[in-house]
Each structure stands twice: as C-alpha cells, then as structure tokens.
Design a protein around this motif. Structure first.
Motif, short mmCIF file in Angstrom:
data_model
loop_
_atom_site.label_atom_id
_atom_site.label_comp_id
_atom_site.label_asym_id
_atom_site.label_seq_id
_atom_site.Cartn_x
_atom_site.Cartn_y
_atom_site.Cartn_z
N THR A 14 -48.62 70.28 -2.79
CA THR A 14 -48.18 70.01 -4.16
C THR A 14 -46.68 70.23 -4.25
N PRO A 15 -45.91 69.15 -4.30
CA PRO A 15 -44.46 69.35 -4.40
C PRO A 15 -44.08 69.94 -5.77
N GLU A 16 -43.01 70.66 -5.77
CA GLU A 16 -42.50 71.26 -7.00
C GLU A 16 -42.11 70.14 -7.96
N LEU A 17 -42.65 70.15 -9.16
CA LEU A 17 -42.32 69.10 -10.12
C LEU A 17 -40.99 69.40 -10.80
N ILE A 18 -40.18 68.37 -10.91
CA ILE A 18 -38.90 68.49 -11.60
C ILE A 18 -39.20 68.40 -13.10
N PRO A 19 -38.58 69.24 -13.93
CA PRO A 19 -38.85 69.15 -15.37
C PRO A 19 -38.45 67.79 -15.95
N MET A 20 -39.21 67.35 -16.94
CA MET A 20 -38.88 66.10 -17.63
C MET A 20 -37.53 66.25 -18.30
N GLU A 21 -36.84 65.13 -18.50
CA GLU A 21 -35.58 65.12 -19.26
C GLU A 21 -35.90 64.58 -20.65
N TYR A 22 -35.22 65.10 -21.67
CA TYR A 22 -35.44 64.67 -23.04
C TYR A 22 -34.11 64.19 -23.64
N VAL A 23 -34.15 63.01 -24.22
CA VAL A 23 -32.95 62.39 -24.77
C VAL A 23 -33.24 61.88 -26.18
N VAL A 24 -32.25 62.01 -27.05
CA VAL A 24 -32.33 61.43 -28.39
C VAL A 24 -31.33 60.28 -28.46
N ILE A 25 -31.80 59.12 -28.91
CA ILE A 25 -30.92 57.99 -29.18
C ILE A 25 -30.81 57.90 -30.70
N GLU A 26 -29.64 58.24 -31.21
CA GLU A 26 -29.39 58.14 -32.66
C GLU A 26 -28.94 56.73 -32.95
N THR A 27 -29.60 56.08 -33.92
CA THR A 27 -29.17 54.74 -34.33
C THR A 27 -28.93 54.73 -35.83
N ASN A 28 -28.34 53.65 -36.31
CA ASN A 28 -28.13 53.51 -37.76
C ASN A 28 -29.44 53.19 -38.48
N LYS A 29 -30.55 53.11 -37.75
CA LYS A 29 -31.88 52.92 -38.34
C LYS A 29 -32.73 54.19 -38.24
N GLY A 30 -32.22 55.21 -37.53
CA GLY A 30 -32.98 56.44 -37.31
C GLY A 30 -32.96 56.83 -35.85
N ASN A 31 -33.64 57.93 -35.53
CA ASN A 31 -33.60 58.47 -34.17
C ASN A 31 -34.81 58.06 -33.34
N ILE A 32 -34.56 57.85 -32.04
CA ILE A 32 -35.62 57.56 -31.07
C ILE A 32 -35.54 58.65 -30.02
N SER A 33 -36.64 59.40 -29.85
CA SER A 33 -36.68 60.47 -28.84
C SER A 33 -37.42 59.98 -27.61
N LEU A 34 -36.87 60.33 -26.44
CA LEU A 34 -37.41 59.87 -25.17
C LEU A 34 -37.78 61.05 -24.27
N GLU A 35 -38.84 60.86 -23.50
CA GLU A 35 -39.18 61.77 -22.41
C GLU A 35 -39.04 60.96 -21.12
N LEU A 36 -38.18 61.43 -20.21
CA LEU A 36 -37.90 60.70 -18.98
C LEU A 36 -38.50 61.44 -17.79
N ASP A 37 -39.03 60.68 -16.83
CA ASP A 37 -39.76 61.26 -15.70
C ASP A 37 -38.99 61.18 -14.38
N PRO A 38 -38.26 62.26 -14.03
CA PRO A 38 -37.49 62.25 -12.79
C PRO A 38 -38.35 62.38 -11.54
N ASN A 39 -39.63 62.71 -11.71
CA ASN A 39 -40.52 62.79 -10.55
C ASN A 39 -40.91 61.40 -10.08
N LYS A 40 -41.14 60.48 -11.04
CA LYS A 40 -41.54 59.12 -10.70
C LYS A 40 -40.33 58.21 -10.47
N ALA A 41 -39.23 58.49 -11.15
CA ALA A 41 -38.05 57.62 -11.08
C ALA A 41 -36.77 58.45 -10.98
N PRO A 42 -36.60 59.17 -9.87
CA PRO A 42 -35.44 60.09 -9.77
C PRO A 42 -34.08 59.41 -9.84
#
Length: 181
Positions: A14-42
């Motif tokens: 079981t390889p050590e899992l890298i923590p997910m990354e979290y990003v907020v994209i602020e737009t003039n229509k509101g915010n979009i929050s993302l969870e990014l997977d560095p284990n699958k797509a480093p």
C-alpha cells in the motif's frame, strides 16, 4: 525460512497516499470548489497547482461554454488575449478517472501531450473523452465538490464568436481568483 505475516505484506503493497489538493475558483457568478487527486494525476495536479500558486488564473475567463458538454477556461483574458503559458505536460488520461459530470480535466490540442493551463469542467458524462485504445483521451484530475450551481449557471449563458472563437460568452465569466483552500 522466515515466516512473513500477511499484515506485513499488506503494508508494503500500500503506497503512501498523497493528500488531495483543494482549490477555490472565484468567479463573478460565484465560487467553484475543487478536490484534485495527485495520486491518480500527479503531473497534472502539480502543473495546475503551479498555475494557481502563481496567480495565472486570476482575471482570466471561461472562454468556451457549450451547454450539455463542458465549460472551459484558464487561458484568456476578458479582452480575448491568450496568456503566455509554461511548457506543455505529459497526458495522464490512463489514470482511471473518467470525464463524468462535475469532473475537471485539462484541455489540449489534437496533440496528446499538449496541455498547458486551460481546463474544463464536464457538464455531463462525456465518455468519448476518456482514454481508450486508439483514443488518447483527456486527463481528469479532480472534481467539483461545491459550486455545481455556479457551473450550471455558467452553462446557460448566451455565447457569441470572439477573436474567431465560437462559444465565447457574451457577458464575461471572469475567474477573479484561484487559490488553495
């Protein structure tokens, strides 16, 4: 011979899992929050985070909006100028993540290893964008965790042709800021 306990085998495999990354994209229509997977797509996540951390996405636009398909942004200023990017990255479309509704993937040209800064959010399950033999596919690297209401508001905007590009929103959909959460 030394007896190996099953628990020891499991730990080694079981390889050590890298923590997910979290990003907020602020737009003039509101915010979009993302969870990014560095284990699958480093490579893809590291690339996207480098653009986020440098402020590259600030004051760019969603320049391509196709309802029933996807919304694309991260490469142009509101006046239609294409931003200077870093070098393209290797395509990570064979990572098991699918272009399903609410996922984020890298846009690219017809050349598989050509993604730089532009990304898109899938508005439906776009299976034809997934990797398959004979189809390089598009690299999914995360998903929207909140703000799909904002994505769904953006998808409905009126579009036109700007700088020769189709599906450009009439009213600018501005990414005011993108940052780590």
């Amino acid at each position: 011979p030394v007896e190996v306990q099953p628990e020891e085998l499991i730990e080694e495999e079981t390889p050590e899992l890298i923590p997910m990354e979290y990003v907020v994209i602020e737009t003039n229509k509101g915010n979009i929050s993302l969870e990014l997977d560095p284990n699958k797509a480093p490579i893809t996540v590291a690339n996207f985070m480098a653009y986020v951390d440098s402020g590259f996405y600030d004051n760019t636009v969603f320049h391509r909006v196709i309802d029933g398909f996807m919304i694309q942004g991260g490469g142009f200023t509101p006046d239609g100028q294409k931003k200077e990017t870093r070098d393209p990255i290797m395509l990570e479309s064979e990572n098991g993540l699918k272009n399903d509704v609410g996922t984020i993937a890298m846009a690219r040209t017809n050349a598989p290893n050509s993604a730089t800064a532009q990304f898109f959010i899938n508005l439906k399950d776009n299976g034809f964008l997934n990797y398959a033999p004979g189809n390089a596919g598009y690299a999914v690297f995360g998903k929207v965790t909140s703000g799909m209401d904002v994505v769904n508001e953006i998808r409905q905007v009126e579009t036109t042709v700007k700088q020769g590009m189709q599906d450009w929103p009439v009213e600018d959909i501005i990414i005011t800021k993108a940052y780590r959460e």
